[in-house]
Design a protein around this motif. Structure first.
Motif, PDB file in Angstrom:
ATOM      1  N   SER A  94       0.828  -1.206   0.000  1.00 12.24           N
ATOM      2  CA  SER A  94       0.000   0.000   0.000  1.00 12.24           C
ATOM      3  C   SER A  94       0.861   1.253   0.000  1.00 12.24           C
ATOM      4  CB  SER A  94      -0.919   0.005   1.220  1.00 12.24           C
ATOM      5  OG  SER A  94      -1.782  -1.108   1.194  1.00 12.24           O
ATOM      6  N   ALA A  95       1.987   1.203   0.729  1.00 17.25           N
ATOM      7  CA  ALA A  95       2.934   2.313   0.695  1.00 17.25           C
ATOM      8  C   ALA A  95       3.490   2.459  -0.719  1.00 17.25           C
ATOM      9  CB  ALA A  95       4.075   2.070   1.676  1.00 17.25           C
ATOM     10  N   LYS A  96       3.763   3.672  -1.137  1.00 19.90           N
ATOM     11  CA  LYS A  96       4.275   3.917  -2.475  1.00 19.90           C
ATOM     12  C   LYS A  96       5.765   3.582  -2.527  1.00 19.90           C
ATOM     13  CE  LYS A  96       0.947   7.494  -3.783  1.00 19.90           C
ATOM     14  NZ  LYS A  96       0.068   7.402  -2.598  1.00 19.90           N
ATOM     15  N   LEU A  97       6.158   2.866  -3.563  1.00 19.36           N
ATOM     16  CA  LEU A  97       7.565   2.514  -3.738  1.00 19.36           C
ATOM     17  C   LEU A  97       8.317   3.653  -4.419  1.00 19.36           C
ATOM     18  CD1 LEU A  97       7.299  -1.197  -4.914  1.00 19.36           C
ATOM     19  CD2 LEU A  97       7.727  -0.330  -2.592  1.00 19.36           C
ATOM     20  N   SER A  98       9.564   3.827  -3.981  1.00 21.28           N
ATOM     21  CA  SER A  98      10.396   4.912  -4.482  1.00 21.28           C
ATOM     22  C   SER A  98      11.771   4.378  -4.872  1.00 21.28           C
ATOM     23  CB  SER A  98      10.534   5.979  -3.385  1.00 21.28           C
ATOM     24  OG  SER A  98      11.455   6.986  -3.756  1.00 21.28           O
ATOM     25  N   PHE A  99      12.439   5.103  -5.761  1.00 26.37           N
ATOM     26  CA  PHE A  99      13.852   4.876  -6.027  1.00 26.37           C
ATOM     27  C   PHE A  99      14.522   6.238  -6.162  1.00 26.37           C
ATOM     28  CE2 PHE A  99      11.865   4.971 -10.239  1.00 26.37           C
ATOM     29  CZ  PHE A  99      12.697   5.814 -10.951  1.00 26.37           C
ATOM     30  N   MET A 100      15.841   6.233  -6.121  1.00 27.43           N
ATOM     31  CA  MET A 100      16.610   7.478  -6.232  1.00 27.43           C
ATOM     32  C   MET A 100      17.505   7.421  -7.449  1.00 27.43           C
ATOM     33  SD  MET A 100      19.139   9.254  -3.372  1.00 27.43           S
ATOM     34  CE  MET A 100      17.805  10.056  -2.463  1.00 27.43           C
ATOM     35  N   ILE A 101      17.774   8.566  -8.020  1.00 29.94           N
ATOM     36  CA  ILE A 101      18.850   8.692  -8.999  1.00 29.94           C
ATOM     37  C   ILE A 101      19.865   9.686  -8.453  1.00 29.94           C
ATOM     38  CG2 ILE A 101      17.391   8.106 -10.978  1.00 29.94           C
ATOM     39  CD1 ILE A 101      17.502  11.119 -11.729  1.00 29.94           C
ATOM     40  N   ASP A 102      21.138   9.403  -8.711  1.00 29.16           N
ATOM     41  CA  ASP A 102      22.216  10.324  -8.357  1.00 29.16           C
ATOM     42  C   ASP A 102      22.510  11.131  -9.620  1.00 29.16           C
ATOM     43  OD1 ASP A 102      24.490  11.663  -7.600  1.00 29.16           O
ATOM     44  OD2 ASP A 102      25.416   9.935  -6.637  1.00 29.16           O
ATOM     45  N   LEU A 103      22.178  12.403  -9.595  1.00 34.07           N
ATOM     46  CA  LEU A 103      22.190  13.208 -10.812  1.00 34.07           C
ATOM     47  C   LEU A 103      23.555  13.212 -11.496  1.00 34.07           C
ATOM     48  CD1 LEU A 103      20.479  14.972 -12.624  1.00 34.07           C
ATOM     49  CD2 LEU A 103      21.013  16.926 -11.151  1.00 34.07           C
ATOM     50  N   LYS A 104      24.623  13.166 -10.725  1.00 29.30           N
ATOM     51  CA  LYS A 104      25.957  13.246 -11.344  1.00 29.30           C
ATOM     52  C   LYS A 104      26.234  12.070 -12.273  1.00 29.30           C
ATOM     53  CE  LYS A 104      28.774  11.043  -7.688  1.00 29.30           C
ATOM     54  NZ  LYS A 104      27.698  10.750  -6.715  1.00 29.30           N
ATOM     55  N   GLU A 105      25.545  10.944 -12.059  1.00 29.28           N
ATOM     56  CA  GLU A 105      25.773   9.776 -12.905  1.00 29.28           C
ATOM     57  C   GLU A 105      25.171   9.945 -14.300  1.00 29.28           C
ATOM     58  OE1 GLU A 105      26.265   5.961 -10.093  1.00 29.28           O
ATOM     59  OE2 GLU A 105      24.169   6.565 -10.434  1.00 29.28           O
ATOM     60  N   PHE A 106      24.333  10.959 -14.470  1.00 33.42           N
ATOM     61  CA  PHE A 106      23.666  11.167 -15.756  1.00 33.42           C
ATOM     62  C   PHE A 106      24.174  12.421 -16.465  1.00 33.42           C
ATOM     63  CE2 PHE A 106      20.927   8.493 -13.232  1.00 33.42           C
ATOM     64  CZ  PHE A 106      20.468   7.557 -14.143  1.00 33.42           C
ATOM     65  N   ILE A 107      25.283  12.951 -15.974  1.00 35.06           N
ATOM     66  CA  ILE A 107      25.864  14.157 -16.569  1.00 35.06           C
ATOM     67  C   ILE A 107      27.200  13.810 -17.208  1.00 35.06           C
ATOM     68  CG2 ILE A 107      26.757  16.472 -16.110  1.00 35.06           C
ATOM     69  CD1 ILE A 107      24.767  16.590 -13.744  1.00 35.06           C
ATOM     70  N   LYS A 108      27.321  14.134 -18.474  1.00 39.55           N
ATOM     71  CA  LYS A 108      28.565  13.909 -19.212  1.00 39.55           C
ATOM     72  C   LYS A 108      28.951  15.201 -19.922  1.00 39.55           C
ATOM     73  CE  LYS A 108      27.521   9.002 -20.028  1.00 39.55           C
ATOM     74  NZ  LYS A 108      27.278   7.952 -21.067  1.00 39.55           N
ATOM     75  N   ASP A 109      30.180  15.630 -19.699  1.00 41.29           N
ATOM     76  CA  ASP A 109      30.668  16.871 -20.304  1.00 41.29           C
ATOM     77  C   ASP A 109      29.719  18.035 -20.002  1.00 41.29           C
ATOM     78  OD1 ASP A 109      32.836  15.487 -21.455  1.00 41.29           O
ATOM     79  OD2 ASP A 109      31.583  14.874 -23.147  1.00 41.29           O
ATOM     80  N   ASN A 110      29.292  18.083 -18.756  1.00 47.63           N
ATOM     81  CA  ASN A 110      28.407  19.135 -18.262  1.00 47.63           C
ATOM     82  C   ASN A 110      27.067  19.191 -19.005  1.00 47.63           C
ATOM     83  OD1 ASN A 110      27.956  21.134 -16.301  1.00 47.63           O
ATOM     84  ND2 ASN A 110      28.365  22.763 -17.780  1.00 47.63           N
ATOM     85  N   THR A 111      26.656  18.043 -19.546  1.00 51.07           N
ATOM     86  CA  THR A 111      25.377  17.958 -20.250  1.00 51.07           C
ATOM     87  C   THR A 111      24.594  16.771 -19.702  1.00 51.07           C
ATOM     88  OG1 THR A 111      26.337  18.879 -22.270  1.00 51.07           O
ATOM     89  CG2 THR A 111      24.264  17.662 -22.501  1.00 51.07           C
ATOM     90  N   LEU A 112      23.311  16.961 -19.455  1.00 52.34           N
ATOM     91  CA  LEU A 112      22.468  15.869 -18.981  1.00 52.34           C
ATOM     92  C   LEU A 112      22.251  14.868 -20.106  1.00 52.34           C
ATOM     93  CD1 LEU A 112      20.658  14.808 -16.603  1.00 52.34           C
ATOM     94  CD2 LEU A 112      18.753  15.978 -17.739  1.00 52.34           C
TER      95      LEU A 112
END
Length: 243
Positions: free
Chosen positions: A71-89
């Motif tokens: 019943s509780a909502k499931l969540s996950f996290m992303i670490d934003l730095k892992e999706f940035i390459k050459d200062n671009t998302l």
């Protein structure tokens, strides 16, 4: 109503390389759900880097472990730095890793960011909101920020305030004291609903979570399991405080 988020397997994964016994995960998640007081259960990351199954939170794997959706909502996290390459998302990578919420048991995504990559939050929020998720933004290492940093971070995050459900103050090094909690809430409340993620380096995580229970959302973990010395304990909170 104030929200409690348990992130045992996400934060606790730092000890186990995000690998846990399937039966333990099943038992823990459904026990938390039976309390009727845990609103969100964060199971891990969706990450492009190496790690155990809770670093990836593969949809089919999670369903095979839990058997039924809590019943509780499931969540996950992303670490934003892992999706940035050459200062671009890298929007292609982000889009490939995260399916639309209508096809997922997960209903919430939390975006972990720092001052150095906060400029990419807006674009990330736009993409994930289109996928139908409840969104949290966790600003980490807040205790290291000075007044100009706060102003810059808040002005940057304001661009996303209409699409973000919770803006988190993350006490990454466990140095915030209970007497200072009101300062952080007052500073960030201009963004909307404010949350708190504690660490226990000075033994103050539980005291800080009690303060944060007056906020909109706050985190705990079973046995306090988490990066470094750990977090506030879910079981201690549930036994001693009623939200």
């Amino acid at each position: 109503m104030k929200k409690l988020l348990d992130c045992t397997f996400r934060d606790g994964g730092y000890y186990t390389n995000w690998t846990f016994d399937k039966q333990m995960v099943y038992d823990t998640v459904h026990a938390l759900d039976q309390t009727k007081r845990v609103s969100y259960i964060e199971l891990g990351y969706k990450s492009p880097s190496k790690g155990g199954p809770y670093k990836k939170c593969n949809e089919e794997y999670i369903r095979s472990v839990l058997k039924k959706r809590p019943s509780a909502k499931l969540s996950f996290m992303i670490d934003l730095k892992e999706f940035i390459k050459d200062n671009t998302l890298d929007t292609t990578l982000l889009d490939d890793m995260i399916i639309h919420s209508r096809f997922s048991w997960f209903k919430m995504v939390r975006i972990a960011c720092t001052k150095t990559n906060i400029s990419h939050v807006y674009e990330t929020v736009q993409l994930l909101k289109q996928k139908g998720y409840i969104l949290g933004v966790n600003l980490m290492q807040v205790a290291l920020l000075d007044t100009p940093d706060y102003k810059l971070c808040i002005e940057t995050l304001k661009l996303s305030k209409d699409k973000v459900d919770y803006f988190y103050v993350a006490d990454s090094f466990g140095t915030i004291q209970p007497k200072d909690m009101s300062y952080y809430k007052d500073t960030f409340k201009v963004l909307g609903k404010v949350g708190f993620h504690a660490h226990d380096n000075m033994g103050l995580a539980y005291a800080n979570v009690l303060q944060a229970s007056k906020w909109h959302i706050y985190d705990t973990t079973v046995t306090g399991m988490g990066r470094g010395v750990g977090n506030a304990k879910t079981e201690q909170y549930l036994m001693t405080y009623k939200n």
